[in-house]
Design a protein around this motif. Structure first.
Motif, PDB file in Angstrom:
ATOM      1  N   HIS A  95       0.837  -1.202   0.000  1.00  0.00           N
ATOM      2  CA  HIS A  95       0.000   0.000   0.000  1.00  0.00           C
ATOM      3  C   HIS A  95       0.873   1.255   0.000  1.00  0.00           C
ATOM      4  CE1 HIS A  95      -2.371   3.221   1.952  1.00  0.00           C
ATOM      5  NE2 HIS A  95      -3.316   2.763   1.138  1.00  0.00           N
ATOM      6  N   LYS A  96       1.888   1.245   0.843  1.00  0.00           N
ATOM      7  CA  LYS A  96       2.789   2.396   0.930  1.00  0.00           C
ATOM      8  C   LYS A  96       3.521   2.609  -0.401  1.00  0.00           C
ATOM      9  CE  LYS A  96       4.922   2.811   4.793  1.00  0.00           C
ATOM     10  NZ  LYS A  96       5.871   2.644   5.913  1.00  0.00           N
ATOM     11  N   GLU A  97       3.971   1.525  -1.010  1.00  0.00           N
ATOM     12  CA  GLU A  97       4.676   1.611  -2.291  1.00  0.00           C
ATOM     13  C   GLU A  97       3.746   2.140  -3.392  1.00  0.00           C
ATOM     14  OE1 GLU A  97       6.828  -1.369  -5.508  1.00  0.00           O
ATOM     15  OE2 GLU A  97       6.396  -2.085  -3.481  1.00  0.00           O
ATOM     16  N   LEU A  98       2.519   1.652  -3.405  1.00  0.00           N
ATOM     17  CA  LEU A  98       1.556   2.105  -4.403  1.00  0.00           C
ATOM     18  C   LEU A  98       1.232   3.586  -4.241  1.00  0.00           C
ATOM     19  CD1 LEU A  98      -0.329   1.392  -6.736  1.00  0.00           C
ATOM     20  CD2 LEU A  98      -2.047   0.738  -5.038  1.00  0.00           C
ATOM     21  N   MET A  99       1.055   4.032  -3.008  1.00  0.00           N
ATOM     22  CA  MET A  99       0.764   5.452  -2.774  1.00  0.00           C
ATOM     23  C   MET A  99       1.953   6.316  -3.205  1.00  0.00           C
ATOM     24  SD  MET A  99      -2.279   5.377  -1.918  1.00  0.00           S
ATOM     25  CE  MET A  99      -2.556   7.072  -1.532  1.00  0.00           C
ATOM     26  N   GLY A 100       3.174   5.840  -2.987  1.00  0.00           N
ATOM     27  CA  GLY A 100       4.359   6.567  -3.435  1.00  0.00           C
ATOM     28  C   GLY A 100       4.414   6.680  -4.951  1.00  0.00           C
ATOM     29  N   GLU A 101       4.064   5.598  -5.640  1.00  0.00           N
ATOM     30  CA  GLU A 101       4.050   5.632  -7.097  1.00  0.00           C
ATOM     31  C   GLU A 101       2.966   6.562  -7.629  1.00  0.00           C
ATOM     32  OE1 GLU A 101       3.714   1.624  -8.464  1.00  0.00           O
ATOM     33  OE2 GLU A 101       5.714   1.071  -7.731  1.00  0.00           O
ATOM     34  N   ILE A 102       1.820   6.609  -6.957  1.00  0.00           N
ATOM     35  CA  ILE A 102       0.753   7.518  -7.362  1.00  0.00           C
ATOM     36  C   ILE A 102       1.202   8.969  -7.194  1.00  0.00           C
ATOM     37  CG2 ILE A 102      -1.555   8.351  -6.741  1.00  0.00           C
ATOM     38  CD1 ILE A 102      -2.290   5.415  -6.170  1.00  0.00           C
ATOM     39  N   GLU A 103       1.849   9.255  -6.090  1.00  0.00           N
ATOM     40  CA  GLU A 103       2.338  10.622  -5.858  1.00  0.00           C
ATOM     41  C   GLU A 103       3.401  11.003  -6.889  1.00  0.00           C
ATOM     42  OE1 GLU A 103       2.285  14.264  -4.613  1.00  0.00           O
ATOM     43  OE2 GLU A 103       0.921  12.736  -3.812  1.00  0.00           O
ATOM     44  N   LEU A 104       4.276  10.073  -7.226  1.00  0.00           N
ATOM     45  CA  LEU A 104       5.291  10.322  -8.246  1.00  0.00           C
ATOM     46  C   LEU A 104       4.645  10.594  -9.606  1.00  0.00           C
ATOM     47  CD1 LEU A 104       8.321  10.381  -8.898  1.00  0.00           C
ATOM     48  CD2 LEU A 104       8.163   7.925  -9.371  1.00  0.00           C
ATOM     49  N   ALA A 105       3.604   9.838  -9.946  1.00  0.00           N
ATOM     50  CA  ALA A 105       2.902  10.063 -11.213  1.00  0.00           C
ATOM     51  C   ALA A 105       2.209  11.421 -11.209  1.00  0.00           C
ATOM     52  CB  ALA A 105       1.882   8.949 -11.439  1.00  0.00           C
ATOM     53  N   ARG A 106       1.638  11.810 -10.063  1.00  0.00           N
ATOM     54  CA  ARG A 106       1.001  13.134  -9.978  1.00  0.00           C
ATOM     55  C   ARG A 106       2.025  14.246 -10.195  1.00  0.00           C
ATOM     56  NH1 ARG A 106      -3.058  12.517  -4.802  1.00  0.00           N
ATOM     57  NH2 ARG A 106      -4.672  11.355  -5.936  1.00  0.00           N
ATOM     58  N   GLN A 107       3.207  14.101  -9.596  1.00  0.00           N
ATOM     59  CA  GLN A 107       4.243  15.120  -9.771  1.00  0.00           C
ATOM     60  C   GLN A 107       4.679  15.211 -11.232  1.00  0.00           C
ATOM     61  OE1 GLN A 107       7.360  14.006  -7.092  1.00  0.00           O
ATOM     62  NE2 GLN A 107       6.203  14.585  -5.238  1.00  0.00           N
ATOM     63  N   ASP A 108       4.831  14.070 -11.879  1.00  0.00           N
ATOM     64  CA  ASP A 108       5.206  14.080 -13.294  1.00  0.00           C
ATOM     65  C   ASP A 108       4.131  14.746 -14.150  1.00  0.00           C
ATOM     66  OD1 ASP A 108       7.590  12.851 -12.756  1.00  0.00           O
ATOM     67  OD2 ASP A 108       6.899  10.826 -13.277  1.00  0.00           O
ATOM     68  N   LEU A 109       2.863  14.451 -13.832  1.00  0.00           N
ATOM     69  CA  LEU A 109       1.776  15.061 -14.609  1.00  0.00           C
ATOM     70  C   LEU A 109       1.687  16.565 -14.364  1.00  0.00           C
ATOM     71  CD1 LEU A 109      -0.978  12.320 -14.303  1.00  0.00           C
ATOM     72  CD2 LEU A 109       0.279  12.973 -16.350  1.00  0.00           C
ATOM     73  N   ARG A 110       1.972  17.012 -13.139  1.00  0.00           N
ATOM     74  CA  ARG A 110       1.950  18.435 -12.846  1.00  0.00           C
ATOM     75  C   ARG A 110       3.049  19.163 -13.642  1.00  0.00           C
ATOM     76  NH1 ARG A 110       1.336  17.015  -6.975  1.00  0.00           N
ATOM     77  NH2 ARG A 110      -0.903  16.946  -6.683  1.00  0.00           N
TER      78      ARG A 110
END
Length: 92
Positions: A70-85
């Motif tokens: 869960h922690k790893e998945l949330m980190g990947e989601i945050e990384l994808a959000r930063q890339d999209l921003r």
């Protein structure tokens, strides 16, 4: 021996044992031969289904969450959000 070969071997063994009983090659009492042997395949199918249903229920009941995943998945989601921003996409 592979798993498929083992499964086929066990299936053939069970089938030949049942045919020996059904064709009366193995002497059994008349009541067993007429009342029990003909319904053995259906009984086995019902028992197998009950076993699979129990196994499914047990696995659902004892399902364990994985906090690390869960922690790893949330980190990947945050990384994808930063890339999209960075690309100018509104993700919030």
């Amino acid at each position: 021996m592979t798993r498929a070969q083992q499964t086929v071997s066990i299936g053939l063994l069970v089938t030949s044992l049942y045919l020996a009983l059904y064709l009366q090659l193995v002497p059994l009492p008349k009541l067993v031969q007429t009342e029990i042997v003909p319904v053995l395949p259906f009984w086995a199918l019902i028992c197998f289904g009950a076993f699979l249903l129990f196994k499914l229920g047990w696995n659902v009941m004892t399902f364990h969450d994985v906090p690390e995943a869960h922690k790893e998945l949330m980190g990947e989601i945050e990384l994808a959000r930063q890339d999209l921003r960075k690309l100018g996409v509104d993700v919030d």
